[in-house]
Design an enzyme around this catalytic site. Structure first.
Site, PDB file in Angstrom:
ATOM      1  N   PHE A   1       0.839  -1.204   0.000  1.00  0.00           N
ATOM      2  CA  PHE A   1       0.000   0.000   0.000  1.00  0.00           C
ATOM      3  C   PHE A   1       0.872   1.251   0.000  1.00  0.00           C
ATOM      4  O   PHE A   1       0.712   2.148   0.803  1.00  0.00           O
ATOM      5  CB  PHE A   1      -1.001  -0.012   1.175  1.00  0.00           C
ATOM      6  CG  PHE A   1      -1.991  -1.130   1.075  1.00  0.00           C
ATOM      7  CD1 PHE A   1      -3.188  -0.959   0.388  1.00  0.00           C
ATOM      8  CD2 PHE A   1      -1.715  -2.369   1.638  1.00  0.00           C
ATOM      9  CE1 PHE A   1      -4.089  -2.001   0.257  1.00  0.00           C
ATOM     10  CE2 PHE A   1      -2.610  -3.418   1.522  1.00  0.00           C
ATOM     11  CZ  PHE A   1      -3.801  -3.239   0.829  1.00  0.00           C
ATOM     12  N   HIS A   2       1.819   1.232  -0.921  1.00  0.00           N
ATOM     13  CA  HIS A   2       2.672   2.400  -1.125  1.00  0.00           C
ATOM     14  C   HIS A   2       3.298   2.306  -2.510  1.00  0.00           C
ATOM     15  O   HIS A   2       3.222   1.264  -3.175  1.00  0.00           O
ATOM     16  CB  HIS A   2       3.755   2.482  -0.041  1.00  0.00           C
ATOM     17  CG  HIS A   2       4.612   1.270   0.042  1.00  0.00           C
ATOM     18  ND1 HIS A   2       4.532   0.362   1.079  1.00  0.00           N
ATOM     19  CD2 HIS A   2       5.555   0.799  -0.800  1.00  0.00           C
ATOM     20  CE1 HIS A   2       5.395  -0.609   0.873  1.00  0.00           C
ATOM     21  NE2 HIS A   2       6.022  -0.376  -0.266  1.00  0.00           N
TER      22      HIS A   2
END
Ligand code: T46
Length: 142
Positions: free
Chosen positions: A55-56
């Site tokens: 999630f980056h």
């Protein structure tokens, strides 16, 4: 060898296996199989059931991800398109270029994800907000 272009800056490759009667060996060298200087290697393992990671995105980091045991799913998003790939063999490597949002899921209990990276760990290279990532990538998604 290129197996599948997942996104313009992200591709699945096959590794050459050196096999003999003793078993198998795969070698990954910088500027040969891995298209960048190798500065770091890390492993994700003992992932708890149902956990999602990532999630980056990274501003400049390039990586080569190999599930050396078990399996997991990597989802890549370049701000225009989102694609998922199951990694389930040491014989395949996923190149993830700069500017790709990534999410990891569906880890099997025995999954060991090895990641080869082009730089040392730098928190400043991370984009951890999806909105910020869309701005960074000049996305057409909302
Ligand atoms: C990525 C995906 C595939 C370090 O101290 N050094 C390191 O080299 C790394 C990668 C992490 N860390 C620390 C930072 C956190 O305290 O280890 C902890 C867990 O890292 P993170 O939450 O970033 O882990 P993931 O699995 O969400 O993401 C990692 C990489 O960080 C990332 O670059 O692309 O794996």
């Amino acid at each position: 060898m290129l197996l599948e272009q997942i996104l313009p800056n992200c591709a699945l490759h096959s590794h050459q296996v050196k096999g003999d009667e003793r078993g198998s060996l795969i070698a990954l060298e910088a500027a040969r199989e891995v298209p960048f200087p190798i500065e770091r290697v890390y492993f994700v393992f003992e992932t708890r059931p149902g956990v999602e990671r990532g999630f980056h995105a990274h501003k400049s980091l390039e990586q080569w991800a190999v599930c050396v045991s078990g399996s997991c799913v990597m989802t890549m998003d370049d701000g225009r398109e989102r694609r998922s790939v199951r990694l389930d063999s040491p014989e395949r490597g996923l190149y993830i270029g700069a500017g790709i949002w990534r999410e990891m899921s569906d880890f099997s209990p025995d999954a060991v994800l090895m990641v080869i990276a082009s730089t040392r760990y730098e928190e400043a290279d991370y984009i951890r907000s999806y909105e910020e990532f869309l701005d960074f990538s000049g996305s057409t998604l909302s």
